[in-house]
Write a protein that holds these residues in place. Structure first.
Motif, PDB file in Angstrom:
ATOM      1  N   GLY A   1     -10.856   4.908   2.489  1.00 22.08           N
ATOM      2  CA  GLY A   1     -10.787   3.464   1.886  1.00 22.08           C
ATOM      3  C   GLY A   1     -11.934   3.126   0.836  1.00 22.08           C
TER       4      GLY A   1
ATOM      5  N   THR B   1     -13.352   0.183   0.799  1.00 24.55           N
ATOM      6  CA  THR B   1     -14.586  -0.576   1.649  1.00 24.55           C
ATOM      7  C   THR B   1     -15.300   0.097   2.247  1.00 24.55           C
TER       8      THR B   1
ATOM      9  N   ASN C   1      -5.766  -5.551   3.616  1.00 32.05           N
ATOM     10  CA  ASN C   1      -4.951  -4.368   3.707  1.00 32.05           C
ATOM     11  C   ASN C   1      -5.735  -3.102   4.174  1.00 32.05           C
ATOM     12  N   GLU C   2      -6.989  -3.167   4.345  1.00 33.42           N
ATOM     13  CA  GLU C   2      -7.924  -2.150   5.006  1.00 33.42           C
ATOM     14  C   GLU C   2      -8.374  -2.684   6.475  1.00 33.42           C
TER      15      GLU C   2
ATOM     16  N   VAL D   1      -3.046   2.456   1.659  1.00 36.40           N
ATOM     17  CA  VAL D   1      -3.662   3.226   2.865  1.00 36.40           C
ATOM     18  C   VAL D   1      -2.219   3.625   3.603  1.00 36.40           C
TER      19      VAL D   1
ATOM     20  N   ALA E   1      -5.488   7.486   2.093  1.00 42.24           N
ATOM     21  CA  ALA E   1      -5.739   6.509   1.128  1.00 42.24           C
ATOM     22  C   ALA E   1      -6.181   6.922  -0.070  1.00 42.24           C
TER      23      ALA E   1
ATOM     24  N   SER F   1      -6.490  -0.400  -3.604  1.00 45.89           N
ATOM     25  CA  SER F   1      -6.365   0.732  -2.682  1.00 45.89           C
ATOM     26  C   SER F   1      -5.034   0.553  -1.870  1.00 45.89           C
TER      27      SER F   1
ATOM     28  N   TYR G   1      -4.953   9.265   8.678  1.00 44.60           N
ATOM     29  CA  TYR G   1      -4.829   8.114   7.558  1.00 44.60           C
ATOM     30  C   TYR G   1      -4.994   9.006   6.149  1.00 44.60           C
TER      31      TYR G   1
ATOM     32  N   ASP H   1      -7.738   5.007  -3.942  1.00 46.20           N
ATOM     33  CA  ASP H   1      -8.322   3.903  -4.363  1.00 46.20           C
ATOM     34  C   ASP H   1      -8.874   4.029  -5.519  1.00 46.20           C
TER      35      ASP H   1
END
Length: 248
Positions: free
Chosen positions: A36, A38, A52-53, A155, A138, A153, A136, A140
């Protein structure tokens, strides 16, 4: 003392780096899991971590392990194998690839596959993710040019088929000022988050705010957000923060 090494310490990162070439380097220790935008150190105009993350995976995600990383022209990569120190159990593998199309535009793809019984997922997400394994995926991106800022992003988590999307954009009103000594910033921004899944509170969040950097090392943030839940409840939040950094 609970005779449990895992509960007696907390650290975000502590590792040793060996640099071989630009294309091949190694980190060993408590390393970041860059899934992700962040967790990979990307931009965030909001005060809190983006919903969202933060709703779907650990933030400031770190595990004990070894990471291989490097850069080749416009391509950056990392491959991280994580472990559990109490019994030297392999937890999972995280990968990340970033491509810089131009100096202002970056696009990234990251993922993780592993167990949920230990590590940050086991501590922080145990009530939501009780499956033996999960993964996961992701995507971004971020863009910055002439004072305009944009990042987003998406996810996906296999447990509960959870899916999230987040996007924010802002504009630096001081981008045309004289930056010969210091670059002050006034950045109004808006953000949108969408979260859905079988094990999550399905919701949408709308945020408007401003970041102000009047003098070096000082930043002021303020924002107003509305969370609109699918269960027909809505809450509103006003927040502000003040931060100052000291170099030594």
């Amino acid at each position: 003392w609970g005779h449990d090494f895992n509960s007696e310490f907390c650290t975000n990162s502590l590792y040793v780096t060996k640099n071989f070439t630009n294309a091949f380097n190694v980190n060993v220790g408590v390393v970041h899991i860059p899934v992700g935008v962040t967790n990979s150190g990307g931009p965030a105009l909001t005060i809190d971590d983006p919903d969202n993350e933060a709703d779907i995976m650990p933030m400031v995600w770190h595990e004990t392990g070894i990471s291989l990383f490097g850069q080749f022209h416009r391509l950056e990569y990392s491959v991280t194998a994580t472990s559990y120190l109490n019994n030297f159990e392999i937890l999972g593998v995280a990968t990340r690839v970033d491509y810089h199309l131009k100096d202002a535009l970056r696009v990234g793809l990251s993922g993780y596959i592993g167990k949920t019984c230990h590590g940050m997922i086991g501590r922080d997400m145990s009530e939501l993710y009780l499956s033996k394994n999960l993964h996961y995926v992701a995507m971004d991106m971020d863009y910055s040019s002439n004072g305009f800022l944009l990042d987003c992003s998406m996810v996906y988590c296999s447990r509960g088929r959870s899916r999230t999307f987040g996007c924010e954009c802002g504009y630096d009103l001081m981008c045309k000022s004289d930056h010969s000594k210091f670059h002050p910033q006034i950045i109004p921004f808006v953000r949108y988050d969408y979260i859905c899944g079988n094990l999550l509170d399905n919701k949408q969040k709308y945020t408007i705010g401003m970041n102000i950097v009047p003098i070096p090392n000082l930043i002021f943030k303020t924002e107003y957000g509305i969370r609109d839940y699918a269960c027909y409840s809505t809450n509103r939040q006003f927040a502000f923060s003040l931060g100052y950094s000291v170099g030594f």
